[in-house]
Design an enzyme around this catalytic site. Sequence first.
Site, mmCIF file in Angstrom:
data_model
loop_
_atom_site.group_PDB
_atom_site.id
_atom_site.type_symbol
_atom_site.label_atom_id
_atom_site.label_comp_id
_atom_site.label_asym_id
_atom_site.label_seq_id
_atom_site.Cartn_x
_atom_site.Cartn_y
_atom_site.Cartn_z
ATOM 1 N N LYS A 255 7.353 7.058 58.912
ATOM 2 C CA LYS A 255 7.079 8.652 58.852
ATOM 3 C C LYS A 255 6.337 8.911 60.312
ATOM 4 O O LYS A 255 5.244 8.724 60.446
ATOM 5 C CB LYS A 255 6.175 9.047 57.592
ATOM 6 C CG LYS A 255 5.589 10.591 57.637
ATOM 7 C CD LYS A 255 4.782 11.050 56.535
ATOM 8 C CE LYS A 255 4.166 12.349 56.764
ATOM 9 N NZ LYS A 255 3.047 12.703 55.492
ATOM 10 N N ASP A 260 0.289 17.460 61.063
ATOM 11 C CA ASP A 260 0.501 17.881 59.607
ATOM 12 C C ASP A 260 -0.470 18.784 59.523
ATOM 13 O O ASP A 260 -1.408 18.599 58.944
ATOM 14 C CB ASP A 260 0.591 16.937 58.906
ATOM 15 C CG ASP A 260 0.805 17.212 57.142
ATOM 16 O OD1 ASP A 260 1.465 18.477 57.175
ATOM 17 O OD2 ASP A 260 0.847 16.629 56.318
ATOM 18 N N LYS A 267 -3.240 23.459 55.090
ATOM 19 C CA LYS A 267 -4.266 22.655 54.758
ATOM 20 C C LYS A 267 -5.533 23.308 55.081
ATOM 21 O O LYS A 267 -5.647 24.127 55.842
ATOM 22 C CB LYS A 267 -4.374 21.368 55.512
ATOM 23 C CG LYS A 267 -3.214 20.470 55.049
ATOM 24 C CD LYS A 267 -3.473 19.122 55.783
ATOM 25 C CE LYS A 267 -2.225 17.838 55.387
ATOM 26 N NZ LYS A 267 -2.441 17.453 54.284
ATOM 27 N N ASP A 278 -0.908 11.312 60.927
ATOM 28 C CA ASP A 278 0.229 11.430 59.970
ATOM 29 C C ASP A 278 1.504 10.626 60.700
ATOM 30 O O ASP A 278 2.638 10.650 59.940
ATOM 31 C CB ASP A 278 0.620 12.792 59.804
ATOM 32 C CG ASP A 278 1.025 12.845 58.215
ATOM 33 O OD1 ASP A 278 0.932 12.221 57.450
ATOM 34 O OD2 ASP A 278 1.544 13.984 57.987
ATOM 35 N N ASP A 337 3.720 21.308 52.316
ATOM 36 C CA ASP A 337 2.710 20.184 52.774
ATOM 37 C C ASP A 337 3.303 18.886 52.265
ATOM 38 O O ASP A 337 2.618 17.800 52.616
ATOM 39 C CB ASP A 337 1.390 20.399 52.184
ATOM 40 C CG ASP A 337 0.209 19.856 53.052
ATOM 41 O OD1 ASP A 337 0.498 18.861 54.038
ATOM 42 O OD2 ASP A 337 -0.799 19.661 52.635
ATOM 43 N N GLU A 339 5.708 17.442 53.419
ATOM 44 C CA GLU A 339 6.812 17.269 54.355
ATOM 45 C C GLU A 339 7.388 16.074 54.642
ATOM 46 O O GLU A 339 8.320 15.636 55.089
ATOM 47 C CB GLU A 339 6.115 18.009 55.513
ATOM 48 C CG GLU A 339 5.725 17.176 56.534
ATOM 49 C CD GLU A 339 4.043 16.535 55.950
ATOM 50 O OE1 GLU A 339 3.960 17.010 54.852
ATOM 51 O OE2 GLU A 339 3.571 15.574 56.417
ATOM 52 N N ARG A 341 8.076 13.230 52.738
ATOM 53 C CA ARG A 341 9.157 13.028 51.941
ATOM 54 C C ARG A 341 10.414 13.801 52.298
ATOM 55 O O ARG A 341 11.617 13.005 52.187
ATOM 56 C CB ARG A 341 8.780 13.122 50.429
ATOM 57 C CG ARG A 341 8.900 14.563 50.026
ATOM 58 C CD ARG A 341 8.147 14.519 48.683
ATOM 59 N NE ARG A 341 6.480 14.510 48.796
ATOM 60 C CZ ARG A 341 5.759 14.277 47.646
ATOM 61 N NH1 ARG A 341 6.117 14.717 46.501
ATOM 62 N NH2 ARG A 341 4.285 13.883 47.854
HETATM 63 N N1 BES Z 1 0.052 13.599 55.353
HETATM 64 C C1 BES Z 1 -0.471 13.947 53.930
HETATM 65 C C2 BES Z 1 -0.931 12.818 53.195
HETATM 66 C C3 BES Z 1 -2.327 12.413 53.674
HETATM 67 C C4 BES Z 1 -3.460 13.080 53.358
HETATM 68 C C5 BES Z 1 -2.181 11.414 54.532
HETATM 69 C C6 BES Z 1 -4.616 12.432 53.577
HETATM 70 C C7 BES Z 1 -3.693 10.768 55.141
HETATM 71 C C8 BES Z 1 -4.637 11.366 54.570
HETATM 72 C C9 BES Z 1 0.885 14.629 53.392
HETATM 73 O O1 BES Z 1 1.884 15.254 54.112
HETATM 74 C C10 BES Z 1 0.520 15.732 52.271
HETATM 75 O O2 BES Z 1 -0.029 16.611 52.672
HETATM 76 N N2 BES Z 1 0.781 15.372 51.037
HETATM 77 C C11 BES Z 1 0.225 16.249 49.977
HETATM 78 C C12 BES Z 1 1.470 15.983 48.902
HETATM 79 C C13 BES Z 1 1.141 16.991 47.856
HETATM 80 C C14 BES Z 1 1.660 18.630 48.353
HETATM 81 C C15 BES Z 1 2.139 16.665 46.819
HETATM 82 C C16 BES Z 1 -1.167 15.902 49.275
HETATM 83 O O3 BES Z 1 -1.393 14.577 49.414
HETATM 84 O O4 BES Z 1 -1.638 16.531 49.012
HETATM 85 ZN ZN ZN Z 2 1.821 14.584 56.105
HETATM 86 MN MN MN Z 3 1.731 17.203 54.422
#
Ligand code: BES
Ligand code: ZN
Ligand code: MN
Length: 488
Positions: A255, A260, A267, A278, A337, A339, A341
């Site tokens: 990834k 992000d 966020k 990220d 968010d 993104e 996947r």
């Molecule tokens: N990049 C984030 C995940 C992340 C969170 C990485 C904290 C490192 C530290 C990812 O893109 C994300 O935002 N995931 C969401 C998914 C949700 C919307 C289903 C999350 O974890 O809140």
């Molecule tokens: Zn992310």
């Molecule tokens: Mn995200």
Amino acid sequence: MTPLSTKLSSRSSHLSSYPADWLVAGVFQDSPVDAELDGMLGGALTKLRESGDLTGKHLELVPMLNVAGIGAKRLLLVGLGNRSNTSRSTLHDAFAAALRSITGKRISRVIVALPERLPLDRLATTLAVGVGTIQGCYGPGIRKSEPSRFAPEEIVFYAAFEDEFLDRIRAEGTALTFAKELVNAPPCDLYPETFAARIAENPNVECEIWDEKRLRDERMGAILGVAEAASRPARLAILRYRNAGNAPTLALVGKGVTFDSGGLSLKTNDQMADMKCDMAGAAAVAAAIHAAADLGLKVNLLGIMPLVENMPGGRALKLGDVLKARNGKTIEVLNTDAEGRLILADALAYAAEQKPGHIVDLATLTGSCMMALGTQIAGVMSNNEEWSNRLIATAKRAGERLWPLPMDADFAENLKSNVADIKNVGANRYGGAILGGKFLEQFVAGIPWAHLDIAGPAWADHDSATKDAGGTGAYVRTLIELAASYSV
Ligand code: BES
Ligand code: ZN
Ligand code: MN
């Protein structure tokens, strides 16, 4: 890959006269001090031990300045813990902590002594000591007016060992440092185009970079969708290293979200602060492939790194939008968010088309995985138990930790969409890491695959004894070990 500024060598004699700024030596808690060194120091180690000042407890640091009897000006003793509990990670961490503690000042030569009787096999011991040492020498402060850490000009490993071990230490240490550097680079410098440019220079690795036009021609609708609002255009970087004839290829997918923000599902400030991390999955993949090529491993590797910025804006992905991925599956986007996947859907589908023997993806995919496993262990989700067990065993050998999460079919119920083949988030936050895994599984066409959710281990939010705050280079060692074990 940026070469290390530190020169590495090994020698096996004249510890008593060979000049250096520091000699770093390990001490076990449950065994006697190193007899050779103790002899040169006139029994000083034995005395320290008797007075209780040198226990050998893991990560204990005992510096001795102005020592007589050895060529080095100073001696740093580092606790290795119990010899009987030694693993690649205990040794790695001990030497990382030792070097961190002495690289705050400019130094030219450090001698690092390997334990007198090897606690692990020769390769594991030398790699743990060597790569741990390098980890401790390179920190994130390179943009400070006054640097906070200085890598030594030269590190000399004291022990007789084969040149090939030194090559592996150098390749692995360089890869680890390179991955950390990429993660630590600010998003104003590191965005899809510059990330792609930085991983492209290696004569032994073929590199293809797809721009937006190519991505459109290749039907990469999910990558393009995520990148829609960013001023920095998307890229797909493909690395190919082939050195094993017709043997099956190992595909590594990473990834690469260079920043992000969450997109329209924005966020909060706190959640966003570290989101330059990220792209740690893509960084680990690129670093490991370069290391495998530098080592000339007899293996066929394919690296796929979808690179985007996830930004809000007038053209941004909207909730309810439907994207069409490379394999024809349609995806309803209900949270911009989620993104990672989306871009991995295209990348995995492309990887699967190349018919590799196995696929591994690395992604900072979910906060949920951190809730489940904390910051030091990545989750493994897989469609193939044998492959997942092999990855867990490989990580363990490399001194890193993985833990499997269940992938039962009923989890996928949560991803049913009313309008498209699948939606990118479930209705609630329960089992969030697993839903990420179940989503990705839809794009690997049944090829043995494992997804490593590295959201926790990829980033350290504060300094610790063994690690600087920032990018950690997590799973670079595991990937190199995997490539080595995959070779013919
Ligand atoms: N990049 C984030 C995940 C992340 C969170 C990485 C904290 C490192 C530290 C990812 O893109 C994300 O935002 N995931 C969401 C998914 C949700 C919307 C289903 C999350 O974890 O809140
Ligand atoms: Zn992310
Ligand atoms: Mn995200």
